[in-house]
Design an enzyme around this catalytic site. Structure first.
Site, mmCIF file in Angstrom:
data_model
loop_
_atom_site.group_PDB
_atom_site.id
_atom_site.type_symbol
_atom_site.label_atom_id
_atom_site.label_comp_id
_atom_site.label_asym_id
_atom_site.label_seq_id
_atom_site.Cartn_x
_atom_site.Cartn_y
_atom_site.Cartn_z
ATOM 1 C CG HIS A 1 -1.851 1.135 1.325
ATOM 2 N ND1 HIS A 1 -3.207 0.945 1.483
ATOM 3 C CD2 HIS A 1 -1.672 2.483 1.274
ATOM 4 C CE1 HIS A 1 -3.820 2.115 1.527
ATOM 5 N NE2 HIS A 1 -2.899 3.071 1.407
ATOM 6 C CG HIS B 1 -1.214 7.004 -1.251
ATOM 7 N ND1 HIS B 1 -2.490 7.196 -1.734
ATOM 8 C CD2 HIS B 1 -1.355 6.289 -0.106
ATOM 9 C CE1 HIS B 1 -3.363 6.628 -0.915
ATOM 10 N NE2 HIS B 1 -2.700 6.061 0.087
ATOM 11 C CG ASP C 1 -0.380 5.145 3.761
ATOM 12 O OD1 ASP C 1 -0.844 5.363 2.622
ATOM 13 O OD2 ASP C 1 -1.010 5.394 4.798
ATOM 14 C CG HIS D 1 -5.133 2.725 6.595
ATOM 15 N ND1 HIS D 1 -3.833 2.989 6.899
ATOM 16 C CD2 HIS D 1 -5.395 3.353 5.419
ATOM 17 C CE1 HIS D 1 -3.317 3.756 5.953
ATOM 18 N NE2 HIS D 1 -4.230 3.986 5.044
ATOM 19 C CG HIS E 1 -7.441 4.177 1.993
ATOM 20 N ND1 HIS E 1 -7.296 3.805 0.688
ATOM 21 C CD2 HIS E 1 -6.294 4.831 2.336
ATOM 22 C CE1 HIS E 1 -6.101 4.198 0.248
ATOM 23 N NE2 HIS E 1 -5.476 4.823 1.230
HETATM 24 ZN ZN ZN Z 1 -3.406 5.090 1.712
#
Ligand code: ZN
Length: 422
Positions: A60, A62, A317, A249, A217
């Site tokens: 995960h 971004h 993340d 998460h 998420h």
């Molecule tokens: Zn995220």
């Protein structure tokens, strides 16, 4: 790749075998594993008895907004937290205002950094909304295409403003799956979108239409969050989506585990712990979980989920972005931090669970479990560490000595040796 050079990695320590062996590679795959393989390799690498592992996994991240906090003397957008909606709208403004070339350059830099860190497989949540449509997805997909022979990357189309809050986000999500995205993303159906049933239904409608998996998420806390996770599991079963849905998460798991530990949980009539009951629901749906660097809450039941046969992996993340200024797309660094944040994970067995988060569990989340690992026939995606074991790899966080993708050396001592052309 058929043109990979023949390679032998000598003196590799494999924990599964508890032995030091040589690994021979042909046509990008592992051909043989045993001590004293005769020299046939064009490339000979000496692990000197250190750990050799499969490529690490960041389940995960971004990439699209990576490095958006950088460039000034102090990290940008790094003031007092003014709430989730403000952060979401700031992100929307960032994507609306940032040139494609800048986003592409940042993705490229971070993809190279991931590889140098030994991360060879990742899942990238990538922004869509009614303003930018699929343009960010297209940019990220284009960059990752150039990394095709050195980094396995999945793209999740992520309608961060919420498909109920931002009219047009659902259309963008739908279009993104035709424009290079692999999975359906989303967030917080009960709180941000205030329509748990409807939003979960829409996610699955879009996923089914494209035969795409789902990774959403779920920041929702406490009982609301557990309600959403259980509803997600229920919908997965109803739609025939067992083993195809990931909850990222899932803070509520930590809330539930902590409540159980503190004796605050209300056992149901049977006297069972509510987390145990929820785990059965998750197991029936083969729902997967990804906890993240910087956001894992105290009490996150990593060990309990692994021991209970549930899949839990890890993502880094943020990569120095406008949500958080930290993160180096470095799975080992992330596990070092988690070993400090989570109680009971600095022991050898605890570190072993953290290692699973960034290796085998991540492979399952990414659907790579059948081709992951160091066995004859698997792709030679290898990380030659400088440390003797997974536990030391996390504790020392040393740059890998070599990173190999399909038998080809792509990074040495934490530096990319073979970057793709722009
Ligand atoms: Zn995220």
């Amino acid at each position: 790749m058929n043109d990979s050079p023949e390679t032998v990695v000598r003196n590799a320590y494999l924990p599964e075998r508890d032995a030091v062996v040589d690994i021979a590679v042909a046509d990008g795959r592992i051909e043989a594993i045993r001590p004293g393989i005769a020299t046939t390799g064009e490339t000979e690498l000496d692990a000197e008895g250190a750990l050799v592992s499969p490529g690490l996994i960041d389940a995960h991240v971004h990439l699209d907004m990576a490095l958006s906090a950088t460039g000034d003397r102090l990290p940008r957008n790094n003031e007092e937290w003014t709430g989730r909606i403000d952060a979401i709208e700031r992100t929307a403004a960032y994507f609306a205002d940032t040139e494609k070339a800048e986003i592409a350059a940042n993705v490229r830099e971070v993809a190279n950094r991931a590889i140098a860190n030994g991360v060879l497989h990742l899942r990238a949540h990538t922004y869509v909304d009614s303003v930018v449509g699929t343009s960010v997805v297209e940019t990220v997909a284009e960059v990752l295409e150039a990394f095709d022979d050195r980094l396995d990357a999945e793209i999740v189309a992520f309608p961060q403003r919420g498909i109920r809050r931002d009219e047009g986000s659902a259309d963008a999500l739908n279009a993104a799956l035709d424009a290079g995205a692999d999975l359906v993303g989303g967030l917080d159906p009960a709180t941000l979108n205030d329509d748990r049933e409807g939003v979960i239904g829409t996610w699955f409608d879009i996923a089914k239409e494209h035969d795409a998996d789902v990774d959403v998420h779920i920041h929702e806390r406490g009982e609301t969050g557990m309600g959403t996770l259980e509803r997600l599991a229920g919908e997965a079963v109803d739609r025939g989506y067992e083993d195809r849905v990931t909850a990222s998460h899932a803070y509520a798991l930590a809330d539930a585990a902590t409540a159980s530990e503190d004796g605050d949980a209300n056992p149901d009539d049977s006297g069972d712990d509510p987390l145990d009951a929820a785990m059965e629901t998750f197991d029936a749906a083969d729902l997967r979980f990804v906890t993240c660097y910087g956001s894992t809450r105290r009490g996150m039941p990593v060990r309990e989920f692994h021991d209970g046969g549930l899949v839990m992996a890890h993502g880094t993340d943020q990569v120095r972005d406008l949500w958080r200024p930290r993160g180096n797309v470095n799975a080992l660094e992330a596990m070092g931090v988690e070993s400090i944040k989570l109680d009971g994970y600095s022991t050898n067995s605890g570190l072993g669970h953290l290692w699973r988060l960034i290796t085998t569990e991540g492979a399952t989340v990414l659907g790579r479990e059948d081709s992951y690992g160091i066995e004859p026939g698997t792709p030679a995606d290898l990380v030659v560490h400088r440390t003797p074991s997974p536990q030391w790899a996390i504790l020392e966080r040393a740059d890998p000595r070599y990173v190999l993708k399909e038998g080809r050396v792509v990074a040495t001592d934490g530096t990319i040796t073979d970057a793709p052309a722009n």
